[in-house]
Scaffold this motif. Structure first.
Motif, PDB file in Angstrom:
ATOM      1  N   GLU A 101       0.824  -1.208   0.000  1.00 20.85           N
ATOM      2  CA  GLU A 101       0.000   0.000   0.000  1.00 20.85           C
ATOM      3  C   GLU A 101       0.858   1.259   0.000  1.00 20.85           C
ATOM      4  OE1 GLU A 101      -2.654  -0.767   3.280  1.00 20.85           O
ATOM      5  OE2 GLU A 101      -4.042  -1.904   1.992  1.00 20.85           O
ATOM      6  N   LEU A 102       2.101   1.155   0.451  1.00 18.45           N
ATOM      7  CA  LEU A 102       3.036   2.280   0.392  1.00 18.45           C
ATOM      8  C   LEU A 102       3.443   2.611  -1.044  1.00 18.45           C
ATOM      9  CD1 LEU A 102       5.430   1.210   3.294  1.00 18.45           C
ATOM     10  CD2 LEU A 102       3.600   2.932   3.396  1.00 18.45           C
ATOM     11  N   LEU A 103       3.298   1.651  -1.946  1.00 15.91           N
ATOM     12  CA  LEU A 103       3.728   1.827  -3.338  1.00 15.91           C
ATOM     13  C   LEU A 103       2.589   2.165  -4.298  1.00 15.91           C
ATOM     14  CD1 LEU A 103       6.107  -1.263  -3.537  1.00 15.91           C
ATOM     15  CD2 LEU A 103       6.789   1.136  -3.350  1.00 15.91           C
ATOM     16  N   VAL A 104       1.377   1.762  -3.987  1.00 12.42           N
ATOM     17  CA  VAL A 104       0.272   1.868  -4.940  1.00 12.42           C
ATOM     18  C   VAL A 104       0.005   3.314  -5.359  1.00 12.42           C
ATOM     19  CG1 VAL A 104      -2.202   1.457  -5.289  1.00 12.42           C
ATOM     20  CG2 VAL A 104      -0.766  -0.325  -4.298  1.00 12.42           C
ATOM     21  N   ASP A 105       0.057   4.260  -4.429  1.00 11.28           N
ATOM     22  CA  ASP A 105      -0.162   5.662  -4.801  1.00 11.28           C
ATOM     23  C   ASP A 105       0.899   6.130  -5.795  1.00 11.28           C
ATOM     24  OD1 ASP A 105      -2.436   5.937  -3.275  1.00 11.28           O
ATOM     25  OD2 ASP A 105      -1.390   6.834  -1.564  1.00 11.28           O
ATOM     26  N   THR A 106       2.130   5.716  -5.586  1.00 13.69           N
ATOM     27  CA  THR A 106       3.200   6.073  -6.515  1.00 13.69           C
ATOM     28  C   THR A 106       2.958   5.420  -7.875  1.00 13.69           C
ATOM     29  OG1 THR A 106       4.755   6.265  -4.688  1.00 13.69           O
ATOM     30  CG2 THR A 106       5.690   6.049  -6.896  1.00 13.69           C
ATOM     31  N   PHE A 107       2.555   4.156  -7.889  1.00 12.39           N
ATOM     32  CA  PHE A 107       2.246   3.492  -9.160  1.00 12.39           C
ATOM     33  C   PHE A 107       1.153   4.255  -9.903  1.00 12.39           C
ATOM     34  CE2 PHE A 107       3.498  -1.059  -7.601  1.00 12.39           C
ATOM     35  CZ  PHE A 107       4.809  -0.655  -7.491  1.00 12.39           C
ATOM     36  N   ASN A 108       0.116   4.656  -9.175  1.00 15.45           N
ATOM     37  CA  ASN A 108      -1.009   5.325  -9.827  1.00 15.45           C
ATOM     38  C   ASN A 108      -0.658   6.709 -10.372  1.00 15.45           C
ATOM     39  OD1 ASN A 108      -3.131   3.439  -9.940  1.00 15.45           O
ATOM     40  ND2 ASN A 108      -3.475   3.685  -7.742  1.00 15.45           N
ATOM     41  N   LYS A 109       0.440   7.316  -9.903  1.00 15.71           N
ATOM     42  CA  LYS A 109       0.866   8.617 -10.434  1.00 15.71           C
ATOM     43  C   LYS A 109       1.193   8.547 -11.918  1.00 15.71           C
ATOM     44  CE  LYS A 109       2.799  10.646  -6.241  1.00 15.71           C
ATOM     45  NZ  LYS A 109       4.037  11.142  -5.615  1.00 15.71           N
ATOM     46  N   ILE A 110       1.601   7.380 -12.403  1.00 17.35           N
ATOM     47  CA  ILE A 110       2.002   7.280 -13.814  1.00 17.35           C
ATOM     48  C   ILE A 110       0.859   6.826 -14.718  1.00 17.35           C
ATOM     49  CG2 ILE A 110       4.386   6.817 -13.142  1.00 17.35           C
ATOM     50  CD1 ILE A 110       3.697   3.889 -14.365  1.00 17.35           C
ATOM     51  N   TYR A 111      -0.284   6.489 -14.135  1.00 19.76           N
ATOM     52  CA  TYR A 111      -1.426   6.025 -14.922  1.00 19.76           C
ATOM     53  C   TYR A 111      -2.227   7.200 -15.430  1.00 19.76           C
ATOM     54  CZ  TYR A 111      -0.779   1.089 -13.952  1.00 19.76           C
ATOM     55  OH  TYR A 111      -0.280  -0.191 -13.921  1.00 19.76           O
ATOM     56  N   PRO A 112      -2.929   7.003 -16.557  1.00 19.81           N
ATOM     57  CA  PRO A 112      -3.088   5.766 -17.333  1.00 19.81           C
ATOM     58  C   PRO A 112      -1.812   5.448 -18.115  1.00 19.81           C
ATOM     59  CG  PRO A 112      -4.270   7.554 -18.402  1.00 19.81           C
ATOM     60  CD  PRO A 112      -3.708   8.107 -17.112  1.00 19.81           C
ATOM     61  N   ILE A 113      -1.623   4.134 -18.366  1.00 22.28           N
ATOM     62  CA  ILE A 113      -0.493   3.663 -19.175  1.00 22.28           C
ATOM     63  C   ILE A 113      -1.007   2.669 -20.207  1.00 22.28           C
ATOM     64  CG2 ILE A 113       1.168   3.959 -17.290  1.00 22.28           C
ATOM     65  CD1 ILE A 113       1.209   0.864 -17.004  1.00 22.28           C
ATOM     66  N   MET A 114      -0.147   2.399 -21.181  1.00 20.65           N
ATOM     67  CA  MET A 114      -0.442   1.352 -22.160  1.00 20.65           C
ATOM     68  C   MET A 114       0.113   0.045 -21.617  1.00 20.65           C
ATOM     69  SD  MET A 114      -1.981   3.071 -24.454  1.00 20.65           S
ATOM     70  CE  MET A 114      -2.036   2.224 -25.993  1.00 20.65           C
ATOM     71  N   ASP A 115      -0.693  -1.006 -21.652  1.00 21.72           N
ATOM     72  CA  ASP A 115      -0.229  -2.329 -21.267  1.00 21.72           C
ATOM     73  C   ASP A 115       1.018  -2.634 -22.099  1.00 21.72           C
ATOM     74  OD1 ASP A 115      -0.068  -5.329 -21.853  1.00 21.72           O
ATOM     75  OD2 ASP A 115      -1.512  -5.294 -20.209  1.00 21.72           O
ATOM     76  N   ALA A 116       2.095  -3.028 -21.434  1.00 15.97           N
ATOM     77  CA  ALA A 116       3.382  -3.215 -22.114  1.00 15.97           C
ATOM     78  C   ALA A 116       3.371  -4.361 -23.117  1.00 15.97           C
ATOM     79  CB  ALA A 116       4.484  -3.442 -21.095  1.00 15.97           C
ATOM     80  N   PHE A 117       2.412  -5.267 -23.010  1.00 14.27           N
ATOM     81  CA  PHE A 117       2.388  -6.375 -23.962  1.00 14.27           C
ATOM     82  C   PHE A 117       1.364  -6.174 -25.065  1.00 14.27           C
ATOM     83  CE2 PHE A 117       1.094 -10.499 -25.594  1.00 14.27           C
ATOM     84  CZ  PHE A 117       2.314 -10.898 -26.117  1.00 14.27           C
ATOM     85  N   ASP A 118       0.115  -5.901 -24.707  1.00 11.36           N
ATOM     86  CA  ASP A 118      -0.918  -5.841 -25.755  1.00 11.36           C
ATOM     87  C   ASP A 118      -1.347  -4.430 -26.141  1.00 11.36           C
ATOM     88  OD1 ASP A 118      -2.705  -4.974 -23.784  1.00 11.36           O
ATOM     89  OD2 ASP A 118      -3.750  -6.892 -23.640  1.00 11.36           O
ATOM     90  N   GLY A 119      -0.808  -3.413 -25.461  1.00  8.90           N
ATOM     91  CA  GLY A 119      -1.075  -2.037 -25.854  1.00  8.90           C
ATOM     92  C   GLY A 119      -2.414  -1.466 -25.428  1.00  8.90           C
ATOM     93  N   THR A 120      -3.195  -2.204 -24.641  1.00  5.36           N
ATOM     94  CA  THR A 120      -4.474  -1.655 -24.195  1.00  5.36           C
ATOM     95  C   THR A 120      -4.227  -0.577 -23.139  1.00  5.36           C
ATOM     96  OG1 THR A 120      -4.713  -3.384 -22.514  1.00  5.36           O
ATOM     97  CG2 THR A 120      -5.767  -3.781 -24.645  1.00  5.36           C
TER      98      THR A 120
END
Length: 183
Positions: A101-120
């Motif tokens: 939970e300490l990391l999730v807010d940081t992860f969400n700062k970069i969203y939205p993103i493109m899925d690295a494999f299928d591009g969605t």
């Protein structure tokens, strides 16, 4: 575990001194290693994975976690990775709920993103499902975490530095890390 030694190397652990790691043949199964000491298991040997567990405050009884699995990239045309190919890294990372939970807010700062494999287009980090995050997005996450290192208490700083150390090492050997939760 019994090993026939092919490679021996050491890693410095900030808190516990030096740890030795042995790479080789284990239980009659071979592991593959590239020139940068990165270890990939052979296909279907995912049971040989030994998770690195990163903890700060999560109790030992915690059952909910995120797993960080570097994807073993293939150069096969029209490749569609199998589950085993993103579970073939010898030492994936596991972080339990109270700590991830300490990391999730940081992860969400970069969203939205493109899925690295299928591009969605992915709108937010999902703690319940697979997140296929590419190297460029991981570099953005690294930047965000490094920006906050001087503003956090010592325990969290050590936790974040250990996370960054594992992440940077994994990114030397793959361009996609799949993060999956069991919530």
């Amino acid at each position: 575990m019994d090993y026939e030694i092919y490679w021996l190397f050491t890693l410095q652990n900030r808190e516990n001194g030096i740890e030795l790691f042995v790479i080789g043949k284990r239980n009659r199964k071979f592991v593959e290693m590239n020139s940068k000491n990165m270890v990939w298991l052979n296909p279907n040997d995912y049971e040989g994975q030994e998770y690195v567990e990163l903890r700060l405050s999560a109790p030992k009884s915690e059952k909910i976690f995120l797993e960080f699995n570097p994807l073993k990239i293939s150069d096969v045309p029209d490749w569609n990775p199998k589950w085993e190919e993103w579970h073939s890294y010898c030492s994936p990372l596991r972080i339990y709920r109270q700590d991830y939970e300490l990391l999730v807010d940081t992860f969400n700062k970069i969203y939205p993103i493109m899925d690295a494999f299928d591009g969605t287009l992915e709108q937010a980090f999902d703690v319940c499902f697979d997140n296929w995050i590419g190297k460029s997005d991981w570099l953005r996450i690294i930047f965000e975490i490094e920006q906050e290192l001087n503003c956090v208490f010592h325990g969290k700083r050590v936790f974040l530095m250990d996370f960054l150390e594992w992440l940077k090492e994994a990114l030397k050997h793959t361009s996609i890390i799949v993060v999956a939760g069991n919530l």
